[in-house]
Design a protein around this motif. Structure first.
Motif, PDB file in Angstrom:
ATOM      1  N   SER A 159       0.828  -1.217   0.000  1.00 32.12           N
ATOM      2  CA  SER A 159       0.000   0.000   0.000  1.00 32.12           C
ATOM      3  C   SER A 159       0.860   1.264   0.000  1.00 32.12           C
ATOM      4  CB  SER A 159      -0.940  -0.003   1.214  1.00 32.12           C
ATOM      5  OG  SER A 159      -0.179  -0.095   2.419  1.00 32.12           O
ATOM      6  N   ALA A 162       2.538   1.688  -3.413  1.00 26.90           N
ATOM      7  CA  ALA A 162       1.521   2.147  -4.361  1.00 26.90           C
ATOM      8  C   ALA A 162       1.259   3.641  -4.196  1.00 26.90           C
ATOM      9  CB  ALA A 162       0.224   1.356  -4.161  1.00 26.90           C
ATOM     10  N   THR A 168      -1.818   1.617  -8.421  1.00 28.26           N
ATOM     11  CA  THR A 168      -2.753   0.815  -7.630  1.00 28.26           C
ATOM     12  C   THR A 168      -1.976  -0.311  -6.964  1.00 28.26           C
ATOM     13  OG1 THR A 168      -3.262  -0.758  -9.401  1.00 28.26           O
ATOM     14  CG2 THR A 168      -4.592   1.271  -9.320  1.00 28.26           C
ATOM     15  N   GLU A 169      -2.549  -0.857  -5.904  1.00 27.66           N
ATOM     16  CA  GLU A 169      -1.875  -1.962  -5.212  1.00 27.66           C
ATOM     17  C   GLU A 169      -1.740  -3.175  -6.128  1.00 27.66           C
ATOM     18  OE1 GLU A 169      -3.308  -2.825  -1.267  1.00 27.66           O
ATOM     19  OE2 GLU A 169      -3.591  -0.701  -0.807  1.00 27.66           O
TER      20      GLU A 169
END
Length: 201
Positions: A159, A162, A168-169
């Protein structure tokens, strides 16, 4: 007289190299610094001809500093000293604008000769390090895969990586998976270790 800025975060090593170079008739160490972010200022203030840089320093690696000098002081030749014979370092050093690449444990006459050669507009690359770089082949990681793997090496969760890279993850996980495959590793930690050992990160 060839004016040299010497950058190494190990005080004893830096002092010993400076003292040995000082014995050469045509070489003068005009500044010694222990951080990467102090190099450009020292080079410009002292009007240095050559910067001799350690690879791993706080405040910016020798590779980052070489790129900074290429922009800020293009007339200053850069010679990288390394304790680590990682093949990827040589390629990255040359891409950053370094014209010399030498093992830190090289004899002082070899270092002095390398400085003179770089000052004269030539290149000096340690033959063993060059052979290792050629044998290892190209870095298989894309710039983005390397960034993601570097974040993982710093212990950041997916996370956080990202968020930092504005991805995005799921995309981060895809890059990590791709990096693991390309390094021939079984997991993220092995991929990080392999990439670091090769000098790709």
């Amino acid at each position: 007289m060839i004016r040299i800025v010497l950058a190494d975060d190990e005080h004893l090593v830096r002092g010993a190299i400076a003292a040995l170079l000082g014995l050469e008739d045509d070489l003068e160490v005009v500044a010694e610094v222990g951080r990467g972010d102090a190099v450009v200022g020292a080079v410009t203030a002292q009007r240095a001809d050559i910067a001799v840089l350690d690879i791993e320093m706080p405040g910016g690696s020798g590779l980052e500093v070489a790129a900074d000098l290429k922009a800020a002081a293009p007339g200053c030749g850069v010679l990288i000293l390394t304790s680590f014979g990682r093949p990827g370092y040589l390629r990255r050093a040359l891409a950053a604008g370094a014209r010399g690449f030498l093992a830190k444990d090289a004899p002082v006459d070899q270092l002095a000769g390398a400085i003179r050669k770089v000052h004269g507009g030539g290149r000096y690359i340690d033959t063993e390090l060059a052979a290792a770089a050629m044998t290892a082949g190209e870095n298989p990681l894309t710039a983005r895969e390397a960034e993601v793997l570097r974040g993982a090496a710093e212990g950041k969760p997916v996370s956080a990586i990202a968020s930092t890279l504005h991805l995005t993850e799921g995309t981060v996980r895809n890059y990590l998976s791709s990096a693991i495959t390309k390094t021939g590793a079984d997991n993220r930690m092995t991929a990080i270790r392999t990439a670091q050992d090769m000098g790709w990160l």
